[in-house]
Design a protein around this motif. Sequence first.
Motif: not given
Length: 205
Positions: A65-83
């Motif tokens: 199984l190859e599972y890929v998630v592509d988060m667009a700008e708004i949800p990506a910002f939410t995740e990236i700011r945790k780092m």
Amino acid sequence: MAGLATPTRRSVGHRVGRGRARLLIAVLGAGAVISIASPAAAHPLGNFTINQHLGIEVVGDELSLEYVVDMAEIPAFTEIRKMANGDELDDLAADSCPRLMAGLSVTLDEEPLDVAGMGAAASTPPGDAGVPTLRIECRFASSVGPGWLRVENHNYPERLGWREITVTSSGTAISTDLPATSPSGVLTSYPDDETPLDVRTAIVE
């Protein structure tokens, strides 16, 4: 099973040889009636979407199984700011893939399969105006034999986004209407002339 004519459901048949074993993939989707009022951008449903690709590959008795998630700008910002910094992308992927696997139901004859993680990666491709998006790539594997294989994607069930499933095989004969290749280039180049997909379930016999 023959393909249904309704725009919100797809049911597709597959034949896979292990002896006389058959693969039957029935895919259910509910997003074929969504329309886009403006020309498609990088993410066809907007910069708040979470888009998903599930690639199913059968090679002999092995399921990949190859599972890929592509988060667009708004949800990506939410995740990236945790780092704290980009060096934590590996940690984000390592943490995300087990959680995402928990959102995939994989059963054979209604019994859960033992699915193992085989790889995890994350990256932040630039989106609109250079704002970063977030791409998470996970690989899982299991042994599989003849029987009813059902794969369901329950991740982000209420989130708007493109969802697709592809099926390939090697060393076995397949008959299917599902694409062997991703119509979105595995979430890298969304078609601008196609209704967004919402495919969440695959059933295999």
